[in-house]
Every structure is written in structure tokens, then in C-alpha cells.
Motif scaffolding. Structure first.
Motif, PDB file in Angstrom:
ATOM      1  N   TYR A  56       3.567  15.388  71.570  1.00  0.00           N
ATOM      2  CA  TYR A  56       3.411  13.943  71.417  1.00  0.00           C
ATOM      3  C   TYR A  56       3.424  13.605  69.931  1.00  0.00           C
ATOM      4  CZ  TYR A  56       0.978   9.401  71.498  1.00  0.00           C
ATOM      5  OH  TYR A  56       0.623   8.100  71.313  1.00  0.00           O
ATOM      6  N   ARG A  58       3.162  10.213  67.014  1.00  0.00           N
ATOM      7  CA  ARG A  58       2.817   8.811  66.807  1.00  0.00           C
ATOM      8  C   ARG A  58       3.075   8.440  65.354  1.00  0.00           C
ATOM      9  NH1 ARG A  58       0.458   4.370  68.637  1.00  0.00           N
ATOM     10  NH2 ARG A  58      -0.840   3.086  67.251  1.00  0.00           N
ATOM     11  N   LYS A  78       5.323   3.137  66.699  1.00  0.00           N
ATOM     12  CA  LYS A  78       5.802   3.701  67.952  1.00  0.00           C
ATOM     13  C   LYS A  78       5.192   5.076  68.181  1.00  0.00           C
ATOM     14  CE  LYS A  78       8.698   0.328  68.851  1.00  0.00           C
ATOM     15  NZ  LYS A  78       8.543  -0.559  70.020  1.00  0.00           N
ATOM     16  N   SER A  79       5.076   5.437  69.438  1.00  0.00           N
ATOM     17  CA  SER A  79       4.628   6.779  69.809  1.00  0.00           C
ATOM     18  C   SER A  79       5.411   7.222  71.024  1.00  0.00           C
ATOM     19  CB  SER A  79       3.125   6.799  70.108  1.00  0.00           C
ATOM     20  OG  SER A  79       2.824   5.922  71.181  1.00  0.00           O
ATOM     21  N   GLY A  80       5.569   8.536  71.176  1.00  0.00           N
ATOM     22  CA  GLY A  80       6.318   9.014  72.326  1.00  0.00           C
ATOM     23  C   GLY A  80       6.484  10.515  72.336  1.00  0.00           C
ATOM     24  N   PHE A  81       7.395  10.965  73.197  1.00  0.00           N
ATOM     25  CA  PHE A  81       7.617  12.383  73.457  1.00  0.00           C
ATOM     26  C   PHE A  81       8.322  13.051  72.281  1.00  0.00           C
ATOM     27  CE2 PHE A  81      10.738  15.557  74.887  1.00  0.00           C
ATOM     28  CZ  PHE A  81       9.884  16.505  75.436  1.00  0.00           C
ATOM     29  N   ALA A 108      10.816  10.520  69.856  1.00  0.00           N
ATOM     30  CA  ALA A 108      10.824   9.107  70.208  1.00  0.00           C
ATOM     31  C   ALA A 108       9.640   8.410  69.548  1.00  0.00           C
ATOM     32  CB  ALA A 108      10.773   8.942  71.722  1.00  0.00           C
ATOM     33  N   SER A 125      14.123   3.716  70.028  1.00  0.00           N
ATOM     34  CA  SER A 125      13.159   4.504  69.249  1.00  0.00           C
ATOM     35  C   SER A 125      13.538   5.973  69.201  1.00  0.00           C
ATOM     36  CB  SER A 125      11.757   4.364  69.854  1.00  0.00           C
ATOM     37  OG  SER A 125      11.743   4.862  71.181  1.00  0.00           O
ATOM     38  N   ASP A 126      14.676   6.334  69.797  1.00  0.00           N
ATOM     39  CA  ASP A 126      15.073   7.737  69.803  1.00  0.00           C
ATOM     40  C   ASP A 126      15.514   8.186  68.415  1.00  0.00           C
ATOM     41  OD1 ASP A 126      14.608   7.563  72.448  1.00  0.00           O
ATOM     42  OD2 ASP A 126      16.698   7.594  73.071  1.00  0.00           O
TER      43      ASP A 126
END
Length: 235
Positions: A56, A58, A78-81, A108, A125-126
Motif C-alpha cells: 500500500y 500513500r 492519493k493512496s492505493g495499491f 496507484a 492515478s496509475d
């Protein structure tokens, strides 16, 4: 010369004892030979390895937009995988382990959009990033506590933008920066190790873009990563 019966008896007994000792010396030993000592090999972190990871991320720095002509701002976090591949080499001497590692990640965590006069111009966001790092740590048999520091590169988002009045555009340029972190790795078997790692990444994408002295844009790409990984160690 006359020999007494007693002397003859003593001489006969002595010869019998000597013959018995000689025969005994020729017999195999009744004691087992000493067992050969085979030391059990201890685990070593030295060697090449490769593996996969996921986790994860962020963003810790906002992608900020500012147009002084209209005093309009925008931005977000943004935060993601995060997931990817890693590989490297370790060398152990005593309790100390040093090495190098490189990785390439899908991420991401970017903010590639912009906001102008209340209108949102979204972007995906990629992105991606990679690192080339030195590692150093202390080994406690199959457990390794380590720190890491090195170079980072990638394209996460928010590098450059133009507002709607001047023609919105977004540039996806790779940027460079640095990263640091640490973690814990454990050898589950002689070949497979599992790790938990945290990284802070700064890609230095703060940027100023001016056109007719009207538009200034700042993009600050900083993010934290928490990931777990599995490595295969080559003997």
C-alpha cells in the motif's frame, strides 16, 4: 647343571603369558572407532535473490495547482495499491549483512488531474516507480533487520499541467529522486525468505511552469510505501 622343578615351572608360566599377550595383540579391538563429526551447516544470507512484493502506498505531498490571475487553487492526495518485482545480492560476514537491491513497481498513488475555476480536469492515478538501493543490517540466524537508502525514479503524476483557459495538458515525464527505509526479513527455508518493508520515496517533481506570467504549477511527489515480499534465494 640341575634345574629345580620350581624354576622350570616359573619359566613355563612366563612363556605362556608372553604367548597369550602376543595373540591378544593380533585380535581386533573390541572398542568402536570414534564417530566422525559432521557439523550442521548454519544458514547464511550471502547470495543472489529475486522475488515479488505487494503493498500500500500513500502520497504525503499534495499536488497543488495555483493560478495567480484568478486566485484559484486545487490538488489532492492519493493512496492505493503498489506491487512489483525485486532482486539483489547479500553478503554476510559475522552478524553483519550488506548488499544491494533494485525493484520496479506499479503504483496507484499519483494525482495527475488539475482544477481550474471550479472545474476538475481529472487524470488517472496509475504510475510506476523503481529504486536502486544499498542495504545493511544485522542477522540473528534466520532473521535479518535492515536499513536501506538509494536512488528512486518514476512517473507518479502531477509533473506539469496547464489550465483550461490556456489549453489543459499533462506531461508524463520520468523524474528522479531518493528513497530510504527499513524492514525485517526472515528465512522460512534455506531458499525462501519473507519480508516486511517500509519506504519513503521523494521523486523531486516540484516544478514551475509559466506562460505569459499567468500560470504557475507546483507538483510535489512524495509518498510512503508499506509492502510485504517473498524472495527466492539462489544457493
Amino acid at each position: 647343571m640341575r634345574i629345580s622343578p620350581f624354576a622350570l615351572l616359573a619359566a613355563t608360566a612366563a612363556l605362556a603369558i608372553a604367548a597369550s599377550g602376543a595373540q591378544a595383540a593380533d585380535l581386533p579391538s573390541r572398542y568402536s572407532p570414534a564417530a566422525a563429526y559432521n557439523a550442521i551447516p548454519t544458514f547464511t544470507w550471502s547470495g543472489f535473490y529475486a522475488g515479488v512484493n505487494l503493498g500500500y502506498g500513500r502520497s504525503t505531498g499534495a499536488s497543488q495547482y495555483y493560478d495567480p490571475a484568478f486566485n484559484v487553487t486545487g490538488g489532492g492526495r492519493k493512496s492505493g495499491f503498489i506491487g512489483g518485482l525485486q532482486g539483489g545480492y547479500n553478503y554476510q560476514f559475522g552478524m553483519f549483512v550488506v548488499g544491494a537491491e533494485t525493484d520496479l513497481q506499479y503504483a496507484a498513488v499519483g494525482d495527475k488531474g488539475a482544477t481550474y475555476r471550479g472545474t476538475s480536469y481529472p487524470g488517472d492515478s496509475d504510475g510506476y516507480f523503481g529504486t536502486v538501493r544499498a542495504r545493511a543490517g544485522l542477522a540473528f540466524d534466520r532473521a535479518l533487520v535492515f536499513g536501506t537508502l538509494g536512488f528512486a525514479y518514476g512517473e507518479i503524476g502531477g509533473n506539469k499541467a496547464l489550465d483550461g483557459a490556456l489549453g489543459y495538458r499533462r506531461d508524463n515525464d520520468m523524474s528522479g529522486g531518493w528513497t530510504m527505509g527499513g524492514g525485517l526479513e526472515y528465512a522460512v527455508t534455506d531458499n525462501f525468505t519473507a519480508k516486511v518493508e517500509g519506504l519513503y520515496v521523494n521523486l523531486d517533481t516540484s516544478d514551475s511552469y509559466a506562460l505569459a506570467n499567468r500560470v504557475n504549477i507546483r507538483r510535489d511527489t512524495e509518498f510512503g510505501v508499506l509492502r510485504a515480499g517473498l524472495n527466492y534465494k539462489f544457493n
